[in-house]
Structures are given as structure tokens and as C-alpha cells.
Design an enzyme around this catalytic site. Sequence first.
Site, short mmCIF file in Angstrom:
data_model
loop_
_atom_site.label_atom_id
_atom_site.label_comp_id
_atom_site.label_asym_id
_atom_site.label_seq_id
_atom_site.Cartn_x
_atom_site.Cartn_y
_atom_site.Cartn_z
N ASP B 36 22.09 -99.68 43.50
CA ASP B 36 22.94 -100.48 42.62
C ASP B 36 22.32 -100.64 41.23
OD1 ASP B 36 24.61 -100.66 44.74
OD2 ASP B 36 24.56 -102.83 44.97
N ASP B 291 54.33 -88.56 3.81
CA ASP B 291 53.59 -87.66 4.69
C ASP B 291 53.72 -88.08 6.16
OD1 ASP B 291 51.72 -85.39 4.82
OD2 ASP B 291 50.43 -86.88 5.75
N GLY B 426 50.39 -84.67 8.72
CA GLY B 426 51.77 -84.55 8.29
C GLY B 426 52.15 -83.27 7.60
N LEU B 427 51.58 -83.04 6.44
CA LEU B 427 51.98 -81.90 5.64
C LEU B 427 51.77 -80.62 6.43
CD1 LEU B 427 53.08 -81.11 2.95
CD2 LEU B 427 50.75 -81.01 2.06
#
Lengths: 418, 531
Positions: B36, B291, B426-427
Amino acid sequence: MSGASLLKETGPREVFCGLTSIVWLHRRMPDAFFLVVGSRTCAHLIQSAAGVMIFAEPRFGTAILEERDLAGLADAHEELDRVVKNLLTRRPEIRTLFLVGSCPSEVIKIDLARAAERLNSQFNGKVTILNYSGSGIETTFTQGEDGALKAFVPLMPSSDKKQLLLVGTLANAVEDRLITIFKRLGIENVDSFPPRQSTELPSIGPETKVLLTQPYLTDTARVLKDRGAEILPAPFPLGVEGSRLWIEAAAKSFNVDQSLVTSTLEPLILRARKALKPYIEKLTGKKLFLLPESQLEIPLARFLHMECGMELLEIGTPYLNRDMMKPELDLLPDKTRIVEGQHVEKQLDRVRKNQPDLVVCGMGLANPLEAEGFSTKWSIEMVFSPIHGIDQASDLAELFSRPLHRHDLLNTKQLTST
Amino acid sequence: MELTLWTYEGPPHIGAMRIASSMKGVHYVLHAPQGDTYADLLFTMIERRGQRPPVTYTTFQARDLGGDTAELVKGHIREAVDRFKPEALLVGESCTAELIQDQPGSLAKGMGYEIPIISLELPAYSKKENWGAAETFYQLVRGLLKDSPKSESEHNPSKWKTEGRRPRVNLLGPSLLGFRCRDDVLEVQKILAHHGIDINVVAPLGAAPADIIRINEADANICLYPEIAESTCIWLERNFGHPYTKTIPIGVGATNDFLNEIHQLLGMELPKQEEEDGSQSRLTWYSKSVDSNYLTGKRVFIFGDGTHVLAASRIAHKELGFEVVGLGTYSREMARKVRDAAKELGLEALITNDYLAVEEAIKESAPELVLGTQMERHSAKRLGIPCAVISTPMHVQDVPARYSPQMGWEGANVIFDDWVHPLMMGLEEHLIGMFRHDFEFTDGHQSHLGHLGGHSTEKETKAPSFYQEKVQSSRPEHFPHWTPEGESELAKIPFFVRGKVRKNTEKYANQIGCKEIDGETLLDAKAHFNA
């Protein structure tokens, strides 16, 4: 035996349990599955020890005991049958299923041997079901492999063939290399255990000579002996010298001409020594402290002292099998401090007092020691890395010199920037 | 018994360790077998901490079980107190120790120490990590405050006005192994300071028992992580009359609501312009900028802990203009809230522990982005879908060196970047859309989507793994068949919508009873779903 000083220590320990062995065993045998019968802690442990969650479908899992399983044992057996059936339906490619006992399953006394027997008759040869214990109350870290292999032994076919059997999980490339070397010595029948497919178990019999590749296979060695095999006493194949003595032990037993041994190994040894040189320069005279974890501590210390010139401050080992370790102990310098068992706090006090240059330790302790300014090496890396054999000696030394090298690199940079 | 391959949460004593390790001056004696102790590496490796967690394990063995394990426990308690000299001691047990019933808590209390001793009962076979953390924090706060005068009727959260001082609050819930807690605390502190609100105590992260004792000097509590702090906040409210905030400031809208809520609680006026411009975060503008047009209606699947999935669904839906197509959590304690949130989005929440069920649900809903845990990151990788990690379980990757909060204004900025970058920027995506017939953008084109190069599940279905066999076998026999011509038409569809088109076309073909899908069926289906 050498004049090593042997001390026994008890107290809080910081060592993995035997379940952790699953992490390399499941990679060795892709057709096997390891089902831990345990708690959420067991599941979390293997997941954390496996570190990165990279497997689409890991070849291990946990049947997590829940409150209602604790209510009555008959219930737990039915539940286990159900889980196993589900698992095997989902994973029809599984050929061997290991039921792995854990602390809770042992404390509540779930009889996994009986479960395996019952399931074996149900699956009628399509899947072999075996059991062993990987619990923390019975086993430490690498002992899990011992348990798994021991469970296999009764299934190994008998054979009177004179053969060499390499026992213990090795990296495939290393294993191939070692087998090639034995073939050059004219030892043709070389097999390894565990096999790469769980269904292709090697045979065993009175003419089988066993070389252990790992030092933690005490129980397996004993049951192999019961099947008539002879365990060849040798140091473990770590470093040039350990590997040479290990190979020579086989050669002697197979009556290989010593001149053939020399002519085969000499070029390898020369090359390995050359490759070792830069690391020896780094390691020689440096103080080494090994905390107990993998059982590899004694052979590693022997290599790092004998061949790399490191000074041994302390060798910790979770437990010591004196018979099996004798060839290793004989090679250690007098008065080497060997501590069996652990009291982690007292041991860390000794680390602080002795100021080693390098500490070999478990993963939980490494960063705190680094933060105190010690260079560390993880024990667990040794059970995953291809470190066995003459050709690997320099790679093995590199693993230990890297933390020192890094330490120097970063400190030098700090000096130049200020 | 429950079959688990990977789990989202550890056992409850791991939760207790998170609280102990987050604090100063607290030591935890854990009655547990060898093995443990692995839990230490969660803190020293994943969190990269330079100290060991303040935990002493009794590491009992099988041979101890025949003897006096109670004496063993006492010995470890004695050693731990002598060595570490804690200000407060937590005593508990792990799953195996629970079975042998030594009751270490009572043993410790009988040993005559002056320090507060908190006995933890964390049922390992029915509860999990977050519950364990919450219970430990609650027991600790309760234990340390038990002698404080209770004054629930007198507490007035606006008292700071008459006392001529700044209002002060507690930040409750941040802990080690919590998702980005370290940075969230800094960010929330910064925002509150900006509004003239002082921090009384941050707990458990960085707090000592002495800090807990002065917790009721605050005017109000901020419940930053309900998974950890809600039970404590409720108790503090009941006993000391401290109100607490319910909004978690993750995302722009939620940060605004949070500020409103805390101002109201403390009887403060929220500055006007703050309310109007609504944001000091870039998320709002970045999300509006041209964008980001490509983000419109992106289909997103969300799974993780309760707090983070609730926040994520609001941000996705309201602040980024995504369409949430799946929402779920492994936090059973938060199931109701997540179900409600899903219902509002017209979904049924997925409440499960089984990562394979989550993977199935992801496949089923064919999202374009997955927001999940490290488990979903791997599932998404297999499915060729971009993914951002928003929740625990922790991975070394989730403890970045840089400042990277999820909460507050900066948190919203971080979230914008973390979620949007895995999608194509985006672009770039516009250009691929416009020029998709150019040879550069044929199927070999390497995108940001990792090794599959945006090939989505197309290639994956050919992989000879069990996982795939399962996928295929789960398809009904009568499923419509794609003609080679249909397949080649499908291949012309940009990869990022291909999965959805395939699914829709098959659905359409099934509806009209068509057995073979060719190019025409595909176009028919497209028209059908657009109509």
C-alpha cells in the site's frame, strides 16, 4: 561466504507488493491475463505502478471485492465465476488466466486454488486457469514473478532431454542474444521460462540444467528441483564478470571445452570492457547506497563494486536467500553491510549520515531524496531494462552513471550562469 | 465483485492521504500491509513533490496476523509521534486492515497523547477516493473545532463593515492530486484581492491545524471543490452560521456569477463596470473573433469529475458555441447535479465507473472533441478524435510547470487554449476546407490529431484488435453495406465530419430500408438531415 556483515531490520517498509510483477509479466506473455482478486487499492496500485495508461485493453484487471462479497464466501466464489466468465467472453484470445491473490482475498480466505480448479473444469482446456499470491502480506515486489512461474511448473511437460533452461523474465533481445552465445558453445537445446506464449511451456526433467536469470525465483527453483532439474549455482548474469561466470557454469555442466568458452567469450569481454571504460571513470570511487526493493540489489552492488569501482555503503534487500545468493556474496568485499528487511526511516537516517553519491531506491523515495541533494536511481528500472549479459554491461553501468552525469551537468550550468 | 481494468478513483484512504499531504503539521498513521506504500509515488512522482507524504504505514505481514497486530499499530503510532511531532494525528486503515478490525483510531486515542487524534473510518469496500478526502477533511475540521464556541445565530457575514475591516473568506477544498488546485488557489486569491476581500484560511492545501482552528474567523466560506469541501462547508454553516458559495468559478459566466454570489453573501456592492463588460478574460473576445467561426456547433463529449464536467458543459455550450453531445461523470456524489445539467441539454447523463462504457458512449455520439480524463484521452486517441484533459485522475502531464489555472479569468484563457488547440486552429481548418481537393490535403495530410492524422475511425476499424472486433460484432446483421463507390464518395468528405456523415447515412439508409449505400444514398442522406 565472504565476511559481509548481515543485519536484520524490521519496521515500516516502503516496498512494492508482488502484484507489481504483473506489470512486466503481462508483456512477456501476450496471451495471458492476470486477474487480481482484491480491492480498489490493488487496482489503483497496478494502475499507478504501470504509470502511463497506454494500453487499449490491458492484460490485467482487478475483480474488486465489494461489501456484499465480504458477507459470505460462497457468494464470493459465485461472483468470481461470473467475473471470469464475463472476462473470457470479452477476451476470447486469452489462453492462460492467472487468478492473483491479494491481501484482502487472503485475509478473508478466498480459496483461489479451488476456484482455479473449478473454473478449469468448466472451461475444459480452452483456457488454463492458474493461481498464485501477489499479496503484500505474503510477497514483496519481484516475488510475484516467482509465484506466477511456480504456478506454471506442474504444467510443464516432462522430458529426459539434456537441455539448458533459462528461468526468469528477460527482455526478448537479451534472451535471443544469450541463446546465440550458448549455441556458439555447442549447447543447442536452450529454452526459456516463462515462455513468450503462455501455452508453449518448456519441458523439464532430470537432464534439465537450470540457469536462473533473476535472483528472486526461490520457490520456482525449488519446484523445478522437485521435477528433477539441476539448478546450476552461479552469480547472476549482470556485468561482464557475473555473466561470464554464469555462462561458464552452464558450459561446465555441458562439458564444453574451456578453450572454446575462452575463444567465444574473450572478444565479447574485451569489447564490453572497452565500452565500460567511460562509465567506470564516472563511477569509480563513488559511494553507493542501495535501499531494498527488487532483490537485484546484491548482484548490482557486486557489479558496481567489482567492475565499476564503486564503494558500497549499504546493500538493502527485502529478504535474503543465502543459498541462492552464495555465489554473489562470495564476490562481495569483506565487511560489506547487508541489511535484510527494512525500517525505512532509520535507513533514510543512515543515507543522510553516510552521504552517498548515488542511492538506488523505490519510486516513492526518489524525488524526496533528490530534493535533499542525493542522486538516485529507481530500482524498478532494472526489472524493465535489458541489462543482462556481457554485451549489456556498459548499458547497465550507464544507467547508474547517468544520474551522476546529470547532477554534474546541471550544477556546472548553474555555476557558469552566476 | 466489479471487474476493473483502469479506475477513475483510488480507495478512500488515498483521499485521506491527499488531505494529510496537503497540510502542514499533520501526520497519518495508516494501518496497511506492505504494498500500500505505492501511494507515496502518487505524490512524489505524479505531483513531483520533494517530500514524502506524511504517512507512516504499519506494513503488517501475514505472520503478524497470528500475533498482536494491535501492539504493532501502537508501536508505529508511538514512533511516528516521536519522530514527526505532529500537531494533529490522523489514524486510519486501508482495505486489508479494515478486515482484521484492530480499530487503530481507538487504540491511538487510548495512548494518552495531548495532540488531537482524528480517527478515520473510511469503508474501503463501498466508498472511493473523493469521498475519503471529503470525509477526512470534514472529520479533521470537526475534530479541531469541537471546542470552539458555536454561534450560528449570531454570525453576520456583513460584520466586517461595523468592525471597520476588509471582509475575509476561507478557500476550502483545494488539495494535492486535485486538478490544477495549486494555480486555482492563486487565481481566486488574486480576483478576491482585487475586490477587496481577504483570505482567512486556505485549506486543506498548505494549512496547519492551527489555521483550521481559526477557520471560523471568516465571514463566509468559498467552496472551491465540492467533492472535497461541501460536507465541511455544510457543517460550518450549521454550526457557525457561515454561508458558503455554491458557484464554482470555472469559465467566464461562472466567474461572474461567483463574484456576484460572494458580493451578495458579504453584503458588498459588485462594481458596476465589472458587471457590464462581464469579463477580464480573453475567452469572450477570442471566442467571438472571426477565426473562431469554425468552432460553431462543434460536437463535444464531456466526461470527468462532477465539478469539472459541470463547468465544462456550461463553457462549451454558452461560451464557445459548441454542441454538447455527451455528458457524464464518475463522481456518484455529484450524479444528481450532472443529470440535471444533461437534462437541460436534452441529454441523458452517463454516470459510470467503467471507462469502456465511456468509450462506447463516445463512439456512439461521434463527437469532434472529447473533454475528459486521461482515460478518455487514450480512448479518443484510439478513435482519432482530438481531446483535452479537464479532470482527475491525475497524470504527470496534469501538473504542468507553468501557471495553468482552470478557475477565474486566467483559467478561462487557459481553457480556451487547451480546448481549442487540439482542434485544428481556425484559419488552418478553413483553408483545408476550402482547398480540400488539393493534393496537399488528401488523406495523407498530417494534422494535429496525432498519429492517426485525422483519419478518424476509418483506419481504426481495420486494426485487428479485440476492441475492433467488438465494435464490428456489435453491429446488427442487417446493417446497410457500403458499395465501393459509396466508400469513395465518403472518402471525399473532410475527415473531421466523416464519422458523423457515415453514421447519419447509415441511419438514413436504415430508415428507408436501403441495403446498399452508394454515392446517391449519401447525398440523399445529406439532404435529408439538412432539411
